[in-house]
Design an enzyme around this catalytic site. Structure first.
Site, PDB file in Angstrom:
ATOM      1  N   PRO A 186       0.708  -1.454   0.147  1.00  0.00           N
ATOM      2  CG  PRO A 186      -0.486  -0.873   1.725  1.00  0.00           C
ATOM      3  CD  PRO A 186       0.322  -1.708   1.655  1.00  0.00           C
TER       4      PRO A 186
ATOM      5  N   GLY B  66       4.243   3.118   5.697  1.00  0.00           N
ATOM      6  CA  GLY B  66       5.574   3.210   6.262  1.00  0.00           C
ATOM      7  C   GLY B  66       6.366   1.976   6.002  1.00  0.00           C
ATOM      8  CG  LEU B  67       5.032  -1.015   4.889  1.00  0.00           C
ATOM      9  CD1 LEU B  67       2.936  -2.223   4.363  1.00  0.00           C
ATOM     10  CD2 LEU B  67       5.473  -1.973   5.754  1.00  0.00           C
ATOM     11  N   GLY B  68       8.120   1.268   3.112  1.00  0.00           N
ATOM     12  CA  GLY B  68       8.897   1.798   1.755  1.00  0.00           C
ATOM     13  C   GLY B  68       8.196   1.407   0.552  1.00  0.00           C
TER      14      GLY B  68
ATOM     15  CG  ASP C  13      12.432   3.964   3.784  1.00  0.00           C
ATOM     16  OD1 ASP C  13      12.158   3.633   4.075  1.00  0.00           O
ATOM     17  OD2 ASP C  13      11.088   4.414   2.805  1.00  0.00           O
TER      18      ASP C  13
HETATM   19  O1  PMV Z   1       7.643   5.757   6.227  1.00  0.00           O
HETATM   20  P1  PMV Z   1       8.459   4.993   6.119  1.00  0.00           P
HETATM   21  O2  PMV Z   1       8.183   3.684   5.197  1.00  0.00           O
HETATM   22  O3  PMV Z   1       9.437   6.542   4.764  1.00  0.00           O
HETATM   23  O4  PMV Z   1       9.310   5.270   7.081  1.00  0.00           O
HETATM   24  C1  PMV Z   1      10.031   6.762   7.413  1.00  0.00           C
HETATM   25  C2  PMV Z   1      11.172   5.662   8.422  1.00  0.00           C
HETATM   26  C3  PMV Z   1      11.777   7.267   8.948  1.00  0.00           C
HETATM   27  O5  PMV Z   1      12.614   7.210  10.161  1.00  0.00           O
HETATM   28  C4  PMV Z   1      10.074   8.066  10.078  1.00  0.00           C
HETATM   29  C5  PMV Z   1      12.251   8.682   8.485  1.00  0.00           C
HETATM   30  C6  PMV Z   1      13.693   8.015   7.609  1.00  0.00           C
HETATM   31  O6  PMV Z   1      14.287   8.417   6.315  1.00  0.00           O
HETATM   32  O7  PMV Z   1      14.015   7.093   7.580  1.00  0.00           O
END
Ligand code: PMV
Length: 306
Positions: free
Chosen positions: A94, A98-100, A145
């Site tokens: 999705p 938050g899963l890159g 990521d």
């Molecule tokens: O939400 P995502 O999958 O882009 O993960 C972000 C992780 C953070 O630590 C909040 C930001 C980063 O660039 O490390």
């Protein structure tokens, strides 16, 4: 097809933006892409049906960033201006969860473009060329990521230094629940503002998260899943204090623990997006997934081993 991996952060999101180490694992799903010669440069991303053409302002304002990111990416890939490329990509995660997904997509596109043009790039070069793309979607990314999207695996990651492979002594059965759209960029900005307003307190939270990541790595290497889960719970408390969790994420973490998870926390930027729970077995992971479906548009049961 060329591939980029998605990821879950087990410990250390946000603190990693400010120089602390994080522990993260690549997912076996992410994005795939294929590129072939064409008269113009374009990118289509399914299953979202997003389509942009290089140099053409998209009618849909949602796609303006995607066109800008593609422009940055193809520029960094040194695609000659007269070359046209039709790139088709499929994302298996999705978006904004938050899963890159965005880094996975960028890496898959770079690999596909490289293949079509006969360019060969090392992993370090791929990470370098996806930087402009990640800046469009993230503002100030740590690079975790794109590192995992490129390399895969289970790693300790530090901004500016890259990742070191971590060997887990037990397979990790993970359950990932999606609470709705995350706000990574918004949350990263909010944490930066908090750091300005309350420097001592915020640095202390980053240090605490860094110690949890360090202890988490020891627990992984020792194969101590009970300890690992309890450290994930502590990381979630620290993220709550940083203000990046939401009531829904908290409730989902609680539901996962009640269903037998050894620990649970949000993963990624927070402000929505995903949580991850640790299960002691595949069977238990499926039991934990069931109640999460009440809250979640999508629940993923996966296994990470290294
Ligand atoms: O939400 P995502 O999958 O882009 O993960 C972000 C992780 C953070 O630590 C909040 C930001 C980063 O660039 O490390």
């Amino acid at each position: 097809m060329s591939r980029g991996h998605g990821k879950v952060i087990l410990f250390g999101e946000h603190a990693v933006v400010h120089g602390r180490s994080a522990l993260a694992a690549a997912l076996d799903r992410g994005a795939v892409a294929h590129a072939e010669p064409a008269t113009r440069c374009s990118l289509r991303v399914d299953p979202w049906g997003f389509e942009v053409e290089l140099g053409v302002a998209p009618a849909d304002p949602q796609l303006v960033d995607l066109e800008r990111a593609l422009r940055g990416l193809l520029g960094a890939c040194r695609v000659p201006p007269q070359r046209g490329l039709c790139v088709r990509a499929r994302v298996e995660l999705p978006p904004a969860a938050g899963l890159g997904a965005s880094a996975a997509l960028a890496v898959a596109v770079v690999r596909a473009v490289g293949r079509a043009l006969g360019q060969s790039r090392s992993a370090a070069e791929i990470i370098e060329v996806v930087r402009p793309w990640e800046s469009v979607f993230h503002g100030n990314p740590s690079g975790v990521d794109s590192f995992l999207a490129t390399h895969g695996g289970l790693v300790r990651f530090r901004k500016g230094q890259g990742g070191t492979v971590v060997r887990s002594n037990a397979p990790l059965h993970l359950v990932v629940g999606h609470s709705g759209q995350s706000g990574t960029k918004r949350m990263v900005d909010a944490v930066a503002r908090r750091l300005e307003r309350q420097p001592a307190d915020t640095q202390a939270a980053f240090d605490e998260i860094a110690s949890l990541a360090q202890a988490g790595e020891k627990a992984l290497v020792a194969g101590d899943l009970t300890q690992l889960g309890s450290l994930m719970d502590s990381n979630q408390q620290a993220l709550r204090r940083l203000g990046v969790s939401t009531p829904k994420l908290d409730t989902m973490c609680q539901a996962a623990r009640q269903a037998g998870a050894l620990g649970a926390k949000l993963t990624g930027g927070g402000g929505g997006g995903c949580m991850v729970a640790l299960a002691e077995s595949k069977r238990r992971a499926r039991e934990i997934a069931a109640p999460l479906l009440r809250f979640s548009q999508a629940v993923l049961v996966t296994e990470v081993s290294a």
